[in-house]
Design a protein around this motif. Sequence first.
Motif, mmCIF file in Angstrom:
data_model
loop_
_atom_site.group_PDB
_atom_site.id
_atom_site.type_symbol
_atom_site.label_atom_id
_atom_site.label_comp_id
_atom_site.label_asym_id
_atom_site.label_seq_id
_atom_site.Cartn_x
_atom_site.Cartn_y
_atom_site.Cartn_z
ATOM 1 N N SER A 129 26.114 24.709 45.162
ATOM 2 C CA SER A 129 26.709 23.557 44.659
ATOM 3 C C SER A 129 27.188 22.983 45.893
ATOM 4 O O SER A 129 27.702 23.402 46.843
ATOM 5 N N PRO A 130 27.091 21.505 45.989
ATOM 6 C CA PRO A 130 27.488 20.764 47.164
ATOM 7 C C PRO A 130 29.080 20.759 47.207
ATOM 8 O O PRO A 130 29.720 20.750 46.230
ATOM 9 N N ILE A 131 29.557 20.871 48.378
ATOM 10 C CA ILE A 131 31.238 20.742 48.529
ATOM 11 C C ILE A 131 31.728 19.948 49.791
ATOM 12 O O ILE A 131 30.333 19.628 50.681
ATOM 13 N N GLY A 144 22.639 29.060 49.081
ATOM 14 C CA GLY A 144 21.762 28.162 48.658
ATOM 15 C C GLY A 144 20.242 28.673 48.713
ATOM 16 O O GLY A 144 20.213 30.141 48.955
ATOM 17 N N PRO A 145 19.572 27.922 48.378
ATOM 18 C CA PRO A 145 18.070 28.532 48.230
ATOM 19 C C PRO A 145 17.328 28.599 49.426
ATOM 20 O O PRO A 145 17.196 27.824 50.474
ATOM 21 N N GLY A 146 16.741 29.935 49.713
ATOM 22 C CA GLY A 146 15.899 29.949 50.778
ATOM 23 C C GLY A 146 14.578 29.559 50.496
ATOM 24 O O GLY A 146 14.330 28.914 49.705
ATOM 25 N N GLU A 147 13.942 29.410 51.625
ATOM 26 C CA GLU A 147 12.806 28.774 51.853
ATOM 27 C C GLU A 147 11.744 29.034 50.617
ATOM 28 O O GLU A 147 11.008 27.972 50.083
ATOM 29 N N PRO A 177 9.431 23.905 51.713
ATOM 30 C CA PRO A 177 10.445 24.663 51.714
ATOM 31 C C PRO A 177 11.897 24.221 51.608
ATOM 32 O O PRO A 177 12.242 23.121 52.018
ATOM 33 N N HIS A 178 12.530 25.096 50.967
ATOM 34 C CA HIS A 178 14.222 24.714 50.691
ATOM 35 C C HIS A 178 14.914 25.017 52.406
ATOM 36 O O HIS A 178 14.471 25.636 53.038
ATOM 37 N N ALA A 179 16.024 24.088 52.250
ATOM 38 C CA ALA A 179 16.790 24.218 53.432
ATOM 39 C C ALA A 179 18.141 24.737 53.463
ATOM 40 O O ALA A 179 19.064 24.616 53.837
ATOM 41 N N GLY A 180 18.463 25.617 52.225
ATOM 42 C CA GLY A 180 19.591 26.330 51.776
ATOM 43 C C GLY A 180 20.618 25.344 51.257
ATOM 44 O O GLY A 180 20.526 24.377 50.497
ATOM 45 N N ASN A 181 21.978 25.480 51.491
ATOM 46 C CA ASN A 181 23.044 24.819 51.008
ATOM 47 C C ASN A 181 24.012 24.360 52.089
ATOM 48 O O ASN A 181 24.964 24.976 52.092
ATOM 49 N N PRO A 182 23.547 23.409 53.086
ATOM 50 C CA PRO A 182 24.250 23.378 54.110
ATOM 51 C C PRO A 182 25.667 22.749 54.099
ATOM 52 O O PRO A 182 25.848 21.855 52.947
ATOM 53 N N ALA A 210 9.019 34.385 43.397
ATOM 54 C CA ALA A 210 9.954 34.944 44.282
ATOM 55 C C ALA A 210 11.467 34.176 43.977
ATOM 56 O O ALA A 210 11.381 33.115 43.644
ATOM 57 N N ILE A 211 12.464 34.972 44.184
ATOM 58 C CA ILE A 211 13.842 34.270 44.178
ATOM 59 C C ILE A 211 14.122 34.763 45.733
ATOM 60 O O ILE A 211 14.198 35.846 46.361
ATOM 61 N N HIS A 212 14.949 33.549 46.290
ATOM 62 C CA HIS A 212 15.141 34.133 47.748
ATOM 63 C C HIS A 212 16.519 32.897 47.932
ATOM 64 O O HIS A 212 16.544 31.777 47.716
ATOM 65 N N PHE A 213 17.412 33.590 48.235
ATOM 66 C CA PHE A 213 18.807 33.343 48.489
ATOM 67 C C PHE A 213 19.283 33.511 49.961
ATOM 68 O O PHE A 213 19.029 34.353 50.776
ATOM 69 N N LYS A 214 19.874 32.188 50.320
ATOM 70 C CA LYS A 214 20.584 32.031 51.908
ATOM 71 C C LYS A 214 21.995 32.355 51.678
ATOM 72 O O LYS A 214 22.467 31.412 50.930
ATOM 73 N N ILE A 215 22.609 33.342 52.347
ATOM 74 C CA ILE A 215 23.914 33.561 52.214
ATOM 75 C C ILE A 215 24.567 33.330 53.520
ATOM 76 O O ILE A 215 24.381 34.034 54.540
ATOM 77 N N ASN A 216 25.657 32.050 53.686
ATOM 78 C CA ASN A 216 26.219 32.242 54.835
ATOM 79 C C ASN A 216 27.704 32.232 54.570
ATOM 80 O O ASN A 216 28.233 31.824 53.713
ATOM 81 N N VAL A 217 28.340 32.959 55.582
ATOM 82 C CA VAL A 217 29.716 33.526 55.479
ATOM 83 C C VAL A 217 30.177 32.948 56.561
ATOM 84 O O VAL A 217 30.039 32.915 57.648
#
Length: 297
Positions: free
Chosen positions: A183-185, A204-207, A223-228, A284-291
């Motif tokens: 989700s965009p924030i 966000g979605p990984g590549e 390729p996906h660019a995550g959820n920046p 594939a499912i590919h998740f990018k998690i940034n903390v």
Amino acid sequence: MSNAFTYPALRSTRENFKCPSCSQALTLNTETSSKTYSCSNKHSFDVAREGYLNLLLAQHKRSRSPGDTEDMIRSRRRFLSAGHYSPLSDAIVDQVANSANGFNQTIIDLGCGEGHYLQQLRDASCSHSKGVTPDLKLLGLDIAKFAVRLAAKRKMDARLVVDSAFNIPLFENRVDTAISVFSPISADETARILKPGGTLIMVGPGEQHLSGLTQLIYNKTVPHAGNPLDTDAQFILRESSDIKRNISLQGSDIIDLLTMTPYYWQARPEQQQMLSTLDKLETAIHFKINVYENLNP
């Protein structure tokens, strides 16, 4: 479990939602039998039958029914309930459970949808409690009213509101952890409501995310660019990780996956038909998690 807005009394009005018209605290009107929240300027908002509060003013809507459609939301609820994204749910729960505050904190899901990830947190907090009730306060916000209505029906003791993540109806420094899943924030708004040193979990979605689906729709995939974040001036990245799995879907799960994503609107009718008749889809499912840590004082 009780419905939304029913857990123990808040310590101050600043812990309540803000009025979207004048930014004063919304408090329960105890003089009437109806569940109505009002501010000192007499703006009032009724609690829906399911227990959520709609604070999205008409002038702030960009369409009649903003957010995801009912079909997208229903499909996502079925797909997530089937456990196909359980590695992501588990990772979010682990991130909270292993934090300094554990399940004794206030968490908001920005873009909570139908409440799947809030439910996982509530269930995990109960199973980890070992006889001691954790002080976990859950808040959920989404611009799609139908999604919030479904979330409220879960009866998971969460305060749920219809509003925009770019205009969060909370006072400053109210939340320990904010979560955003696809989700965009607004970085500014999120930093404002987080406590100093608070945590933002961005998913966000990984590549390679859903590459098995997208290759059936597009001639060439990007390729996906995550959820920046829209800016990272208020935050410092503390941790980054990827979750990659291969899943195999059959029958209605395939069309639910398509329908819950924007790919449904980008697929041609013949492609939608082809996907609806597939016996099996492997992807594939590919998740990018940034903390992130909130740097706001």
